[in-house]
Design a protein around this motif. Sequence first.
Motif, mmCIF file in Angstrom:
data_model
loop_
_atom_site.group_PDB
_atom_site.id
_atom_site.type_symbol
_atom_site.label_atom_id
_atom_site.label_comp_id
_atom_site.label_asym_id
_atom_site.label_seq_id
_atom_site.Cartn_x
_atom_site.Cartn_y
_atom_site.Cartn_z
ATOM 1 N N UNK A 33 -12.181 -4.116 -1.363
ATOM 2 C CA UNK A 33 -11.907 -5.556 -1.409
ATOM 3 C C UNK A 33 -10.527 -5.834 -2.001
ATOM 4 N N UNK A 34 -10.026 -7.058 -1.769
ATOM 5 C CA UNK A 34 -8.733 -7.460 -2.330
ATOM 6 C C UNK A 34 -8.754 -7.376 -3.862
ATOM 7 N N UNK A 35 -9.878 -7.769 -4.480
ATOM 8 C CA UNK A 35 -10.000 -7.701 -5.944
ATOM 9 C C UNK A 35 -9.837 -6.265 -6.435
ATOM 10 N N UNK A 36 -10.454 -5.338 -5.718
ATOM 11 C CA UNK A 36 -10.375 -3.926 -6.107
ATOM 12 C C UNK A 36 -8.959 -3.389 -5.916
ATOM 13 N N UNK A 37 -8.287 -3.825 -4.858
ATOM 14 C CA UNK A 37 -6.895 -3.409 -4.636
ATOM 15 C C UNK A 37 -6.022 -3.898 -5.792
ATOM 16 N N UNK A 38 -6.229 -5.141 -6.214
ATOM 17 C CA UNK A 38 -5.465 -5.688 -7.349
ATOM 18 C C UNK A 38 -5.707 -4.878 -8.616
ATOM 19 N N UNK A 39 -6.965 -4.533 -8.880
ATOM 20 C CA UNK A 39 -7.298 -3.750 -10.074
ATOM 21 C C UNK A 39 -6.677 -2.353 -9.986
ATOM 22 N N UNK A 40 -6.735 -1.775 -8.792
ATOM 23 C CA UNK A 40 -6.174 -0.435 -8.573
ATOM 24 C C UNK A 40 -4.672 -0.435 -8.883
ATOM 25 N N UNK A 41 -3.961 -1.401 -8.334
ATOM 26 C CA UNK A 41 -2.504 -1.422 -8.504
ATOM 27 C C UNK A 41 -2.096 -1.819 -9.926
ATOM 28 N N UNK A 42 -2.858 -2.707 -10.551
ATOM 29 C CA UNK A 42 -2.477 -3.185 -11.885
ATOM 30 C C UNK A 42 -2.928 -2.262 -13.009
ATOM 31 N N UNK A 43 -4.089 -1.606 -12.837
ATOM 32 C CA UNK A 43 -4.643 -0.789 -13.924
ATOM 33 C C UNK A 43 -4.406 0.701 -13.749
ATOM 34 N N UNK A 44 -4.565 1.223 -12.515
ATOM 35 C CA UNK A 44 -4.499 2.675 -12.318
ATOM 36 C C UNK A 44 -3.121 3.180 -11.877
ATOM 37 N N UNK A 45 -2.439 2.435 -11.016
ATOM 38 C CA UNK A 45 -1.121 2.906 -10.560
ATOM 39 C C UNK A 45 -0.175 3.200 -11.731
ATOM 40 N N UNK A 46 -0.113 2.323 -12.760
ATOM 41 C CA UNK A 46 0.813 2.598 -13.870
ATOM 42 C C UNK A 46 0.454 3.857 -14.667
ATOM 43 N N UNK A 47 -0.791 4.338 -14.559
ATOM 44 C CA UNK A 47 -1.197 5.556 -15.270
ATOM 45 C C UNK A 47 -0.913 6.811 -14.454
ATOM 46 N N UNK A 48 -0.589 6.634 -13.178
ATOM 47 C CA UNK A 48 -0.459 7.771 -12.266
ATOM 48 C C UNK A 48 0.894 8.453 -12.398
ATOM 49 N N UNK A 49 0.881 9.768 -12.262
ATOM 50 C CA UNK A 49 2.111 10.545 -12.110
ATOM 51 C C UNK A 49 2.621 10.348 -10.692
ATOM 52 N N UNK A 50 1.684 10.382 -9.733
ATOM 53 C CA UNK A 50 2.041 10.185 -8.327
ATOM 54 C C UNK A 50 0.855 9.553 -7.606
ATOM 55 N N UNK A 51 1.156 8.659 -6.657
ATOM 56 C CA UNK A 51 0.147 8.121 -5.751
ATOM 57 C C UNK A 51 0.433 8.702 -4.364
ATOM 58 N N UNK A 52 -0.628 8.846 -3.541
ATOM 59 C CA UNK A 52 -0.457 9.544 -2.253
ATOM 60 C C UNK A 52 -0.983 8.717 -1.079
ATOM 61 N N UNK A 53 -0.411 7.537 -0.842
ATOM 62 C CA UNK A 53 -0.917 6.730 0.280
ATOM 63 C C UNK A 53 -0.501 7.293 1.637
ATOM 64 N N UNK A 54 -1.383 7.116 2.641
ATOM 65 C CA UNK A 54 -0.964 7.399 4.007
ATOM 66 C C UNK A 54 -0.208 6.176 4.535
ATOM 67 N N UNK A 55 0.253 6.247 5.773
ATOM 68 C CA UNK A 55 1.090 5.158 6.296
ATOM 69 C C UNK A 55 0.361 3.809 6.320
ATOM 70 N N UNK A 56 -0.903 3.732 6.817
ATOM 71 C CA UNK A 56 -1.588 2.431 6.786
ATOM 72 C C UNK A 56 -1.761 1.892 5.360
ATOM 73 N N UNK A 57 -2.027 2.765 4.395
ATOM 74 C CA UNK A 57 -2.195 2.324 3.001
ATOM 75 C C UNK A 57 -0.866 1.876 2.404
ATOM 76 N N UNK A 58 0.202 2.631 2.672
ATOM 77 C CA UNK A 58 1.527 2.244 2.174
ATOM 78 C C UNK A 58 1.952 0.907 2.764
ATOM 79 N N UNK A 59 1.617 0.694 4.028
ATOM 80 C CA UNK A 59 1.938 -0.565 4.691
ATOM 81 C C UNK A 59 1.164 -1.721 4.059
ATOM 82 N N UNK A 60 -0.136 -1.487 3.785
ATOM 83 C CA UNK A 60 -0.967 -2.526 3.160
ATOM 84 C C UNK A 60 -0.476 -2.857 1.743
ATOM 85 N N UNK A 61 -0.027 -1.858 1.024
ATOM 86 C CA UNK A 61 0.408 -2.055 -0.369
ATOM 87 C C UNK A 61 1.770 -2.737 -0.475
ATOM 88 N N UNK A 62 2.641 -2.487 0.502
ATOM 89 C CA UNK A 62 4.005 -3.018 0.422
ATOM 90 C C UNK A 62 4.250 -4.225 1.316
#
Length: 266
Positions: A121-150
Amino acid sequence: MEHTTLQPVLAIAGSDSSGGAGIQADLKTMLANGVFGMSAITALTAQNTTGVRSIQDTQPEILADQIDAVFDDIPPVAVKIGMVSSVNLITVIADRLTAHHATNVVLDPVMVATSGAKLISDDAVDALTQRLFPLATVITPNIPEASALTGLQIEDADGMERAALKLAEQFGCASLVKGGHNTNDANDVLAEADGTITWFDGQRVDNPNTHGTGCTLSSAIASHLALGETLPGAIRSAKAYLTGALNAQLDLGHGSGPMDHAWRWR
């Protein structure tokens, strides 16, 4: 008697009953890449190579307990995070990893199915990007995911590079945009937080059985970070392992089947 020490690595992900993806792929990959795999299960799934039949999320307190139990006894040197679809579970993971000062965090943001269907869900995407992305050394999105995120339309190598840079700049973590969804190559691009760009050439393997490739790659990266490799070095090692697993041409099931995680021993 001599004692053996293995670098411990924690996989936080859902269970795949058919064994090709999720926690099962993570643990097989970690074993094959020379580290000791441990798990915190975010969800039970009933699935096989033809699709997912049902999903039951883990209770947040049980997930927190799993993570705490591992860190309290065998602190992992690296952590791989796979599919997490609920805000509550994402919050638990972020809180526990912060409390335990987790390092070498590899996050595979499982958001879009190969079919193009949205998985969280959109809520989960927001939580993922705001809470977990900053803790990550690296994120590994595929092209559809990178497109959705950016919000960028990614149609070529330049588009992949722009998306990787935008993600690294926005979230302060390295971003590996995977080119496996391109029909002509399997090249990936890494953008680090300081703007450094590294391309990784990949061999496109003619194999319809690709169930669990994203889980396998991210787990292999975490394994090689735990072994002390640099991030670009860990990605190269992980891609070589994944290519070998695909080249083994395992054929199980009636859909997109799993790879041979133990190909090195055949």
